[in-house]
Design a protein around this motif. Structure first.
Motif, PDB file in Angstrom:
ATOM      1  N   TYR A 154      -7.963   2.230  18.686  1.00 16.68           N
ATOM      2  CA  TYR A 154      -7.065   1.098  18.452  1.00 16.68           C
ATOM      3  C   TYR A 154      -7.721  -0.208  18.891  1.00 16.68           C
ATOM      4  O   TYR A 154      -7.555  -1.254  18.246  1.00 16.68           O
ATOM      5  CB  TYR A 154      -5.752   1.298  19.215  1.00 16.68           C
ATOM      6  N   GLN A 193       0.037   1.514  22.823  1.00 22.48           N
ATOM      7  CA  GLN A 193       0.113   2.330  21.611  1.00 22.48           C
ATOM      8  C   GLN A 193      -0.498   3.709  21.833  1.00 22.48           C
ATOM      9  O   GLN A 193       0.036   4.726  21.379  1.00 22.48           O
ATOM     10  CB  GLN A 193      -0.590   1.616  20.449  1.00 22.48           C
ATOM     11  N   ASP A 230       1.807   5.826  23.863  1.00 16.34           N
ATOM     12  CA  ASP A 230       2.991   6.227  23.107  1.00 16.34           C
ATOM     13  C   ASP A 230       2.681   7.311  22.075  1.00 16.34           C
ATOM     14  O   ASP A 230       3.544   8.136  21.765  1.00 16.34           O
ATOM     15  CB  ASP A 230       3.606   5.014  22.392  1.00 16.34           C
ATOM     16  N   LYS A 231       1.465   7.323  21.506  1.00 14.28           N
ATOM     17  CA  LYS A 231       1.150   8.216  20.402  1.00 14.28           C
ATOM     18  C   LYS A 231       0.348   9.453  20.808  1.00 14.28           C
ATOM     19  O   LYS A 231       0.124  10.347  19.986  1.00 14.28           O
ATOM     20  CB  LYS A 231       0.371   7.457  19.310  1.00 14.28           C
ATOM     21  N   PRO A 276      -1.119   3.631  14.436  1.00 12.66           N
ATOM     22  CA  PRO A 276      -0.205   4.021  15.517  1.00 12.66           C
ATOM     23  C   PRO A 276       1.255   3.736  15.207  1.00 12.66           C
ATOM     24  O   PRO A 276       2.139   4.190  15.937  1.00 12.66           O
ATOM     25  CB  PRO A 276      -0.684   3.171  16.693  1.00 12.66           C
ATOM     26  N   PHE A 277       1.516   3.008  14.132  1.00 13.37           N
ATOM     27  CA  PHE A 277       2.883   2.639  13.785  1.00 13.37           C
ATOM     28  C   PHE A 277       3.544   3.650  12.850  1.00 13.37           C
ATOM     29  O   PHE A 277       4.706   3.502  12.488  1.00 13.37           O
ATOM     30  CB  PHE A 277       2.909   1.245  13.166  1.00 13.37           C
TER      31      PHE A 277
END
Length: 311
Positions: free
Chosen positions: A28, A39, A42-43, A90-91
């Motif tokens: 990222y 991110q 979270d992922k 990541p979204f």
């Protein structure tokens, strides 16, 4: 038949939460995405679970009856692809439009139906186009109709079997020597330029075409059958520029739909094997059991090699 252990050994490091967090964070950061630390944190769990669940589907498919094998393989590959997708996006999923499969096929098959002649249509929205764009930078696939026969002919692992059913081979073997590709001179130079780009150095030597500065991470239209066997389609079309993993995704999508909704035809195919469809489907399902996970780990490892922080 069980899956060879060495395929999944390639993913052992991704069972470490701290490693995955660093792996995603560095990707990222390299992609200049906002808040890479947040991110990645979270992922990381989703990435690990996608790989774990994908492995479970593949493990079950290796011992399952043929009747349900396409379903298990399709969902196994889908989970592995979603893990790969999280390395660049990541979204995901940032909208409901990317949750659908992104492919459609004729629900009711015609009489005298042949899988080889069947088609799938790629939708504008959905996982298929999202994967193609995010993972492989391939765009403008929406509304393309692609036959199962054309997809199968792209796969070198089916080429020997196809030879019994048609007079010509769909792929040509090429030799890799460092950053150089060597291939027969009967392949169109124009096709090569369109395939690999105009900035490559192309030379002739002893009836062979030599392509210098070959990028080992190039995905299309090169197909690999093993670590040493590399192929290029004998005749190129836009279908041959589909990523190898997308070809497997499209074939498994249609086969999974048939296994679910065309029970009578699917049962007849398995029980009586009346056409060329049966050996081709059987061979594909056997090969994708190994090549699907291998291609995923090839992708994850190529990302790692491009990022020295993870070496």
């Amino acid at each position: 038949m069980t899956l060879p252990i060495h395929i999944w050994e390639r993913g052992y490091r991704f069972t470490s939460a701290s490693y995955v967090n660093k792996y995603l964070h560095d990707h990222y950061e390299t992609l200049a995405l906002p808040n890479p630390t947040l991110q990645a944190r979270d992922k990381s769990t989703a990435f690990m679970y996608y790989l774990e669940h994908g492995k479970s589907y593949y493990s079950l498919s290796s011992t399952s009856p043929l009747e349900i094998k396409p379903l298990l393989l399709f969902y196994g590959l889908t989970h592995l692809l979603k893990a790969a997708l999280l390395t660049v996006d990541p979204f995901y999923p940032d909208s409901t439009s990317v949750l659908a499969h992104g492919v459609s096929t004729r629900k009711k098959k015609k009489q005298q139906y042949l899988f080889f002649q069947d088609e799938v249509k790629i939708q504008r929205n959905g996982l298929c186009t999202h994967l193609s764009e995010k993972l492989f930078h391939v765009k403008q696939l929406e509304n393309k109709k692609i036959s199962m026969g054309d997809l199968m002919e792209c796969l070198p692992e089916l080429d020997k079997l196809f030879y019994y059913f048609r007079p010509t081979k769909g792929t040509t073997s090429v030799t890799v020597n460092g950053d150089t590709l060597l291939m027969p001179s009967n392949i169109s130079i124009q096709d090569i330029k369109e395939s690999f780009g105009d900035d490559l150095e192309i030379k002739w030597n002893n009836n062979m075409i030599s392509i210098q500065r070959y990028n080992k991470h190039l995905v299309f239209p090169i197909r690999s059958h093993s670590d040493t066997d590399i192929y290029i389609p004998s005749k190129l079309s836009y279908i041959h520029f589909l990523p190898h993993l997308i070809i497997h995704y499209l074939l498994l999508y249609n086969l999974s739909m048939i296994a679910r909704y065309e029970t009578e035809w699917w049962g007849n195919l398995i029980r009586s094997s009346p056409t060329h469809d049966y050996p081709l489907i059987q061979s594909f399902l056997q090969s994708t059991l190994y090549s699907g996970p291998s291609l995923i780990f090839d992708y994850l490892e190529s990302n790692q090699e491009k990022n020295p922080l993870l070496e």
